[in-house]
Design a protein around this motif. Structure first.
Motif, PDB file in Angstrom:
ATOM      1  N   MET A   1     -33.348-107.291 -24.942  1.00 35.59           N
ATOM      2  CA  MET A   1     -33.159-107.634 -23.867  1.00 35.59           C
ATOM      3  C   MET A   1     -33.119-109.173 -23.626  1.00 35.59           C
ATOM      4  N   THR A   2     -32.269-110.004 -23.069  1.00 36.06           N
ATOM      5  CA  THR A   2     -32.501-111.531 -22.960  1.00 36.06           C
ATOM      6  C   THR A   2     -32.316-111.503 -21.335  1.00 36.06           C
ATOM      7  N   VAL A   3     -32.948-112.477 -20.826  1.00 32.89           N
ATOM      8  CA  VAL A   3     -33.226-112.984 -19.519  1.00 32.89           C
ATOM      9  C   VAL A   3     -33.185-114.296 -19.412  1.00 32.89           C
ATOM     10  N   ASP A   4     -32.670-115.099 -18.350  1.00 33.26           N
ATOM     11  CA  ASP A   4     -32.590-116.706 -18.329  1.00 33.26           C
ATOM     12  C   ASP A   4     -33.501-116.866 -16.867  1.00 33.26           C
ATOM     13  N   LEU A   5     -34.550-117.288 -17.129  1.00 33.81           N
ATOM     14  CA  LEU A   5     -35.434-117.636 -15.856  1.00 33.81           C
ATOM     15  C   LEU A   5     -35.779-119.285 -15.746  1.00 33.81           C
ATOM     16  N   ARG A   6     -35.790-119.595 -14.578  1.00 34.12           N
ATOM     17  CA  ARG A   6     -36.129-121.228 -14.229  1.00 34.12           C
ATOM     18  C   ARG A   6     -37.570-121.330 -13.767  1.00 34.12           C
ATOM     19  N   VAL A   7     -38.044-122.373 -13.695  1.00 31.95           N
ATOM     20  CA  VAL A   7     -39.349-122.516 -13.463  1.00 31.95           C
ATOM     21  C   VAL A   7     -39.674-122.150 -11.991  1.00 31.95           C
ATOM     22  N   GLY A   8     -40.736-121.243 -11.851  1.00 31.68           N
ATOM     23  CA  GLY A   8     -41.108-120.674 -10.492  1.00 31.68           C
ATOM     24  C   GLY A   8     -40.459-119.178 -10.357  1.00 31.68           C
ATOM     25  N   GLU A   9     -39.427-118.893 -11.201  1.00 35.67           N
ATOM     26  CA  GLU A   9     -39.050-117.664 -11.081  1.00 35.67           C
ATOM     27  C   GLU A   9     -39.827-116.634 -12.080  1.00 35.67           C
ATOM     28  N   ASP A  10     -39.628-115.430 -11.466  1.00 37.63           N
ATOM     29  CA  ASP A  10     -40.250-114.233 -12.401  1.00 37.63           C
ATOM     30  C   ASP A  10     -39.216-113.058 -12.446  1.00 37.63           C
ATOM     31  N   ILE A  11     -39.631-112.040 -13.173  1.00 36.87           N
ATOM     32  CA  ILE A  11     -38.918-110.688 -13.547  1.00 36.87           C
ATOM     33  C   ILE A  11     -39.585-109.697 -13.581  1.00 36.87           C
ATOM     34  N   LEU A  12     -39.401-108.576 -13.163  1.00 31.45           N
ATOM     35  CA  LEU A  12     -40.131-107.344 -13.206  1.00 31.45           C
ATOM     36  C   LEU A  12     -39.197-106.385 -14.139  1.00 31.45           C
ATOM     37  N   VAL A  13     -39.813-105.897 -14.928  1.00 30.46           N
ATOM     38  CA  VAL A  13     -39.239-104.860 -15.941  1.00 30.46           C
ATOM     39  C   VAL A  13     -40.061-103.609 -15.868  1.00 30.46           C
ATOM     40  N   THR A  14     -39.120-102.656 -15.545  1.00 29.69           N
ATOM     41  CA  THR A  14     -39.807-101.209 -15.431  1.00 29.69           C
ATOM     42  C   THR A  14     -39.381-100.267 -16.597  1.00 29.69           C
ATOM     43  N   GLN A  15     -40.149 -99.544 -17.017  1.00 34.28           N
ATOM     44  CA  GLN A  15     -40.057 -98.385 -17.560  1.00 34.28           C
ATOM     45  C   GLN A  15     -40.257 -96.910 -17.520  1.00 34.28           C
ATOM     46  N   GLY A  16     -39.486 -96.229 -16.642  1.00 31.23           N
ATOM     47  CA  GLY A  16     -40.012 -95.100 -16.098  1.00 31.23           C
ATOM     48  C   GLY A  16     -40.652 -95.142 -14.844  1.00 31.23           C
ATOM     49  N   LEU A  17     -41.267 -94.460 -14.277  1.00 32.63           N
ATOM     50  CA  LEU A  17     -42.160 -94.686 -12.823  1.00 32.63           C
ATOM     51  C   LEU A  17     -43.455 -95.359 -12.846  1.00 32.63           C
ATOM     52  N   HIS A  18     -43.913 -95.362 -14.419  1.00 30.69           N
ATOM     53  CA  HIS A  18     -45.435 -95.636 -14.378  1.00 30.69           C
ATOM     54  C   HIS A  18     -45.770 -96.977 -15.283  1.00 30.69           C
ATOM     55  N   SER A  19     -44.901 -97.254 -15.815  1.00 26.23           N
ATOM     56  CA  SER A  19     -45.084 -98.629 -16.581  1.00 26.23           C
ATOM     57  C   SER A  19     -44.089-100.030 -16.453  1.00 26.23           C
ATOM     58  N   SER A  20     -44.702-101.064 -16.273  1.00 22.29           N
ATOM     59  CA  SER A  20     -43.766-102.219 -16.092  1.00 22.29           C
ATOM     60  C   SER A  20     -44.528-103.432 -16.467  1.00 22.29           C
ATOM     61  N   CYS A  21     -43.480-104.655 -16.736  1.00 23.93           N
ATOM     62  CA  CYS A  21     -43.959-105.786 -17.295  1.00 23.93           C
ATOM     63  C   CYS A  21     -43.469-106.958 -16.412  1.00 23.93           C
ATOM     64  N   GLN A  22     -44.245-107.944 -16.063  1.00 23.08           N
ATOM     65  CA  GLN A  22     -43.669-108.920 -15.126  1.00 23.08           C
ATOM     66  C   GLN A  22     -43.972-110.250 -15.830  1.00 23.08           C
ATOM     67  N   ILE A  23     -42.857-111.112 -15.986  1.00 22.52           N
ATOM     68  CA  ILE A  23     -42.831-112.263 -16.725  1.00 22.52           C
ATOM     69  C   ILE A  23     -42.568-113.415 -15.531  1.00 22.52           C
ATOM     70  N   LYS A  24     -43.396-114.400 -15.515  1.00 26.20           N
ATOM     71  CA  LYS A  24     -43.215-115.396 -14.520  1.00 26.20           C
ATOM     72  C   LYS A  24     -43.453-116.781 -15.266  1.00 26.20           C
ATOM     73  N   VAL A  25     -42.275-117.751 -14.994  1.00 21.73           N
ATOM     74  CA  VAL A  25     -42.274-119.005 -15.577  1.00 21.73           C
ATOM     75  C   VAL A  25     -43.098-120.003 -14.760  1.00 21.73           C
ATOM     76  N   THR A  26     -43.874-120.978 -15.117  1.00 28.06           N
ATOM     77  CA  THR A  26     -44.350-122.159 -14.497  1.00 28.06           C
ATOM     78  C   THR A  26     -44.497-123.352 -15.634  1.00 28.06           C
ATOM     79  N   ARG A  27     -44.548-124.336 -14.769  1.00 30.31           N
ATOM     80  CA  ARG A  27     -44.780-125.709 -15.736  1.00 30.31           C
ATOM     81  C   ARG A  27     -46.145-126.301 -15.345  1.00 30.31           C
ATOM     82  N   VAL A  28     -46.916-126.437 -16.600  1.00 29.56           N
ATOM     83  CA  VAL A  28     -48.372-127.103 -16.386  1.00 29.56           C
ATOM     84  C   VAL A  28     -48.462-127.905 -17.251  1.00 29.56           C
ATOM     85  N   HIS A  29     -48.824-129.328 -16.929  1.00 30.78           N
ATOM     86  CA  HIS A  29     -48.922-130.721 -17.607  1.00 30.78           C
ATOM     87  C   HIS A  29     -47.622-130.838 -18.525  1.00 30.78           C
ATOM     88  N   LYS A  30     -46.493-130.577 -17.784  1.00 29.12           N
ATOM     89  CA  LYS A  30     -45.007-130.884 -18.251  1.00 29.12           C
ATOM     90  C   LYS A  30     -44.543-129.960 -19.481  1.00 29.12           C
TER      91      LYS A  30
END
Length: 78
Positions: A1-30
């Motif tokens: 799976m490939t996703v494009d995220l910009r700074v400040g955005e996030d994505i939630l990927v679920t697998q079934g009803l009970h498992s998930s993964c959230q990825i959030k992009v931020t910028r810290v010290h450039k």
């Protein structure tokens, strides 16, 4: 799976009803930083949750900065 995220955005990927993964992009010290929150569960079992913090090096590759059980609190920006 490939996703494009910009700074400040996030994505939630679920697998079934009970498992998930959230990825959030931020910028810290450039530099880009990813916060990955995983929740893994099975029906009738306690939910396991963990938080991983990944930061970009100067070459653009990510490395682990910190990983915690979510019960210990959210990762802190350094």
């Amino acid at each position: 799976m490939t996703v494009d995220l910009r700074v400040g955005e996030d994505i939630l990927v679920t697998q079934g009803l009970h498992s998930s993964c959230q990825i959030k992009v931020t910028r810290v010290h450039k530099r880009l930083q990813l916060t990955v929150t995983e929740e893994v569960g099975m029906p009738g079992m306690p939910l396991e949750k963990s938080v991983k913090l990944l930061a970009a090096r100067a070459d653009g590759r990510f490395h682990a900065v910190r990983a915690d059980s979510a019960d210990k609190g959210r990762p802190q920006h350094r």
